[in-house]
Design an enzyme around this catalytic site. Sequence first.
Site, PDB file in Angstrom:
ATOM      1  N   HIS A 270       3.622  -2.408   3.331  1.00 32.78           N
ATOM      2  CA  HIS A 270       3.763  -1.024   2.862  1.00 32.78           C
ATOM      3  C   HIS A 270       5.112  -0.868   2.180  1.00 32.78           C
ATOM      4  CE1 HIS A 270       0.611  -0.742   5.910  1.00 32.78           C
ATOM      5  NE2 HIS A 270       0.186   0.316   5.257  1.00 32.78           N
TER       6      HIS A 270
ATOM      7  N   HIS B 299      -5.119   9.540  -0.319  1.00 34.60           N
ATOM      8  CA  HIS B 299      -5.078   8.616   0.818  1.00 34.60           C
ATOM      9  C   HIS B 299      -5.899   9.133   1.998  1.00 34.60           C
ATOM     10  CE1 HIS B 299      -3.301   5.887   3.942  1.00 34.60           C
ATOM     11  NE2 HIS B 299      -3.366   5.063   2.914  1.00 34.60           N
TER      12      HIS B 299
ATOM     13  N   HIS C  99      -5.580   3.395  -4.730  1.00 40.75           N
ATOM     14  CA  HIS C  99      -5.622   3.590  -3.266  1.00 40.75           C
ATOM     15  C   HIS C  99      -6.059   5.019  -2.938  1.00 40.75           C
ATOM     16  CE1 HIS C  99      -4.955   2.008   0.663  1.00 40.75           C
ATOM     17  NE2 HIS C  99      -3.882   2.722   0.955  1.00 40.75           N
TER      18      HIS C  99
ATOM     19  N   ASP D 173       0.817  -1.210   0.000  1.00 43.17           N
ATOM     20  CA  ASP D 173       0.000   0.000   0.000  1.00 43.17           C
ATOM     21  C   ASP D 173       0.850   1.259   0.000  1.00 43.17           C
ATOM     22  OD1 ASP D 173      -2.212  -1.599   0.060  1.00 43.17           O
ATOM     23  OD2 ASP D 173      -3.036  -0.776   1.915  1.00 43.17           O
ATOM     24  N   ASP D 174       0.256   2.361  -0.458  1.00 41.06           N
ATOM     25  CA  ASP D 174       0.770   3.725  -0.349  1.00 41.06           C
ATOM     26  C   ASP D 174       1.874   4.069  -1.338  1.00 41.06           C
ATOM     27  OD1 ASP D 174      -0.945   3.601   1.774  1.00 41.06           O
ATOM     28  OD2 ASP D 174       0.569   3.820   3.330  1.00 41.06           O
TER      29      ASP D 174
END
Length: 433
Positions: free
Chosen positions: A372, A282, A278, A227-228
């Site tokens: 992550h 965020h 995503h 993620d991210d």
Amino acid sequence: MRKVNVLAALPLALLTLAYAQSPISIPARPLKLPGETQPIAPGTRRAAPIPEITLTPPMAQVLKIQYLSNGHIEAAGAVLLLQPNEVEQARQLAARVAARTLAARPSLSEVDVSVYNKVGYGGFGGPLPILTLSAPRGRISEVAAWAAGSATYDRAWEALGSVTPGSGDAGKIADKVREQTINFYGSVDQKLADARTRSASQIKGGIQDGLLYGGNILKPLAALTFDDAPHPMYEPLLLDLLRRGQVKATFFVIGRNARAYPYFVRDMVQQGHEVGNHTYHHVRLPPLSLNTAITEMSLTNQTLRRLTGQPIKYFRPPGGDYTPQTLDAARALGLTTVFWTDDPADFQNPGDAVLKSRFDRKLHPGGIVLLHDNAAETMNVFGDFLKYAKRRGVSLTTVSEMLAGKSAGLIKPASPIKGAKKVPNIDKLVQAH
């Protein structure tokens, strides 16, 4: 008879109207420009300090130069802050810092430079940089030619204009929190319906009504997701580890990060990985209006399609927070909402031993691992992750390949991206956001 979700077929404007009169009780969260001061998940430990490089003689524009190793190569990340009268020299200053950093530490493989306006600087997650640059050691002469204006360079990005962002950006900046739990907000009946869908997906495996909680437990495959993404300095180190381990992954990308670091997104796809949505900033979606939630997803889809030339299939809500509106907005945009089964909490810096034990304990066929891309501890133990997976007879792969029942590790890297458009097209689109 196949169940049809009527709302998913409605145009986005009608979808908005469908929910205009049906508010849902959700927890209020302040949405403001946080910069580096962001909410931290309970139990998070302070990360180990990242080593820094000091240039001699120093450059007044350099805020910091950090570097990390993945056990095989090193990469550095430099942050420059410019006064208004220095912005026109951004290329030259970025190239100079890259060259001097590589000279100062011969073991570095590359330097990633992020140049910001000093006025209004809020750290990573605050106002976007005005220029970014990825400078592998073997291409530093190309960087110099680009800085001199005599050549183009495909690993640099420049914002349109250099106006300092104002208060209009408030409420649209990255919410830096860990995806610890899956949180559904809705009425009692909606919660019961969501629980039934979740149970069906977990038992049957695969996509159920536009949601994915896990794959086929009879297939020795698990999806590896990050993620991210993308983050400067970390991305080349992580991609190098994945290449060495012959593992493919799905990266859930923040649109604003993709805009500022487009070359890393292209690297992912060219190396055979998959990119998902995503949101653009965020932010947690439940407190937002449906129009804003749709915009967050749509802008990210457009950004990623322009960079990769490929359709975007998957979406993950930040923080695991979602409502019926969230899911229907994703369906209307052609996105499957993907959750997870295995969260070792690498963002909490629990320590290498704890991280490895958490991963090993929950890994199983049909699982979806949540990591992550900017967690240094994950890079420390990634080799052990692969050993644990091999010992359990589980192959880590992308979401798509897990669903297809085959390992992406056997797939050749993607061909050079065709049909991808230049970033300035999306710059114009999002300038008002």
